[in-house]
Design an enzyme around this catalytic site. Structure first.
Site, short mmCIF file in Angstrom:
data_model
loop_
_atom_site.label_atom_id
_atom_site.label_comp_id
_atom_site.label_asym_id
_atom_site.label_seq_id
_atom_site.Cartn_x
_atom_site.Cartn_y
_atom_site.Cartn_z
CG ASP A 186 70.03 36.49 8.53
OD1 ASP A 186 69.15 35.93 7.87
OD2 ASP A 186 69.97 36.65 9.77
CD GLU A 239 68.61 43.10 12.73
OE1 GLU A 239 69.39 42.15 12.48
OE2 GLU A 239 67.40 42.94 12.91
CG LEU A 279 77.40 40.91 23.40
CD1 LEU A 279 77.01 42.30 22.93
CD2 LEU A 279 76.44 39.89 22.84
N GLY A 280 81.71 39.07 22.51
CA GLY A 280 82.68 38.65 21.50
C GLY A 280 82.63 39.52 20.25
CE1 TYR A 332 69.51 40.08 8.29
CE2 TYR A 332 70.98 41.21 9.82
CZ TYR A 332 69.81 40.52 9.56
OH TYR A 332 68.92 40.31 10.58
CB CYS A 373 56.00 25.83 8.33
SG CYS A 373 56.70 27.07 7.23
CB CYS A 400 62.28 27.37 8.78
SG CYS A 400 62.96 26.43 7.41
CD1 TRP A 449 64.85 43.11 18.00
CD2 TRP A 449 65.87 42.94 19.97
NE1 TRP A 449 65.13 41.79 18.21
CE2 TRP A 449 65.76 41.65 19.42
CE3 TRP A 449 66.49 43.07 21.23
CZ2 TRP A 449 66.23 40.51 20.06
CZ3 TRP A 449 66.95 41.94 21.85
CH2 TRP A 449 66.83 40.68 21.28
NE ARG A 450 60.66 40.85 16.23
CZ ARG A 450 60.54 39.53 16.13
NH1 ARG A 450 59.69 38.88 16.90
NH2 ARG A 450 61.28 38.87 15.27
FE1 SF4 Z 1 61.01 25.33 6.51
FE2 SF4 Z 1 58.39 25.70 6.46
FE3 SF4 Z 1 59.58 24.57 4.39
FE4 SF4 Z 1 59.36 23.22 6.64
S1 SF4 Z 1 57.67 23.90 5.38
S2 SF4 Z 1 61.22 23.42 5.42
S3 SF4 Z 1 59.57 24.85 8.18
S4 SF4 Z 1 59.88 26.64 5.10
#
Ligand code: SF4
Length: 341
Positions: free
Chosen positions: A139, A39, A82-83, A121, A203, A192, A26-27
């Site tokens: 979300d 979505e 899929l429910g 959302y 991150c 995350c 979908w991208r």
């Molecule tokens: Fe989440 Fe990044 Fe913060 Fe770690 S550093 S808690 S992965 S936002």
């Protein structure tokens, strides 16, 4: 402090997303119909599971017009497994509104938000990704990321908190709105993520994340305790006659409305009572084959089921009798019952 953190997000996320985004079906384009279908499917279902459903759905119903005219049996079959089937019924209802009221997919937030089954959302996701509008899509994933970034212990299922995050994000949206929406979603889906420790070392927000800095990220987000699910016991009959199996339509309203099911009754019956129950249905039990225990979990209810496999002397006109191949190909049998096949 929070304001600064929000403002730092585009600069950190856009270059990271360009390097790290997953290649998802979908991208490949920004057609609002495609974004919408993906979505809605992704709301309660894992990305890997959605891929196949998404391809089959668009193959069968390539346009909003085709969806608006789709037969309910086909829709249920395309959604089978899929429910949360209300989602697909709302898709069709909204498609009919689009065709009859707008003629084409609406391109303003208010009209998109007013369509059946579309909340803040989904409207935010469609408008930002398809039309590059600064409309945040907030979300559970995004709320988790924000609560960790800002070290905020407000329960993320608090509606006022969601609205606040939405408003804060709207203030800092960059001109690459659609890419930013997807980058934030991607961060929440990968580094995350929900069910494991955040991968803070990799991150792009590590340098300014308060949760990582203070060592609280693993404890966030906070959620309100969930209400306990009600347990309902059922006996499900897998009745066969000359290679055909009995299925029946569920009621038009309520849980799994209008889908197919194996005949079933409340309570967990022993074999003798199960045979008597089948006789009461007007059928003549011949051989008992086996019984199995199965569970199925819905949002608020859990079915604790016993499946009883019996052959019967004759078919009847009350139920529909089909071979396993026919059931698999034609009847939308929800997972709760499909697990007995
Ligand atoms: Fe989440 Fe990044 Fe913060 Fe770690 S550093 S808690 S992965 S936002």
């Amino acid at each position: 402090m929070e304001q600064n953190i929000y403002a730092l997000l585009p600069g950190a996320l856009l270059p990271w997303y360009a390097e790290n985004k997953r290649d998802l079906p979908w991208r490949k384009d920004t057609d609002p119909y495609h974004i919408w279908v993906s979505e809605i499917m992704l709301q309660q279902t894992r990305v890997e599971a959605v891929k196949g459903y998404y391809a089959r759905f668009l193959n069968a119903l390539p346009t909003v017009e085709a969806l608006a005219k789709a037969d309910d049996e086909l829709l249920h079959k395309l959604w089978e497994g899929l429910g949360y089937y209300t989602r697909v019924r709302n898709l069709k209802k909204a498609a009919q509104t689009i065709v009859n009221t707008y003629g084409a997919f609406p391109a303003d937030y208010k009209s998109v938000r007013a369509l059946s089954g579309i909340g803040d959302y989904t409207a935010g996701a469609i408008c930002s990704i398809a039309y590059n509008m600064p409309t945040p899509a907030v979300d559970g994933n995004v709320l988790r990321v924000i609560s960790r970034l800002t070290d905020d212990v407000t329960p993320i299922d608090n509606i006022a908190y969601r609205k606040q995050v939405q408003a804060e994000l709207a203030k800092i949206y960059p001109k690459e709105a659609g890419t930013f929406t997807q980058a934030l979603m991607e961060l929440g889906a990968t580094v995350c993520g929900p069910n494991r420790k955040p991968d803070c070392e990799n991150c792009p927000c590590h340098s300014f994340c308060l949760g990582a800095k203070r060592g609280t990220a693993d404890t966030l987000p906070i959620k309100k305790p969930k209400a306990k699910r009600r347990i309902q016991e059922r006996t499900v009959f897998i009745l066969s006659c000359d290679g055909q199996y009995a299925i029946e339509k569920r009621p038009a309203n309520g849980l799994l409305a209008n889908l197919w099911q194996f005949p079933n009754v409340p309570g967990k019956l022993d074999v003798k009572s199960a045979i008597e129950a089948v006789e009461k249905m007007g059928l003549k039990p011949k051989d008992f084959h086996m019984q199995v225990e199965r569970k199925h979990i819905f949002t608020h209810i859990e079915w604790d089921m016993i499946g009883v496999y019996l052959s019967v002397a004759d078919t009847d006109d009350v139920r529909k009798w089909m071979t396993l191949e026919e059931i698999k190909a034609q009847a939308a049998l929800p997972t709760a019952f499909r697990q007995f096949l």
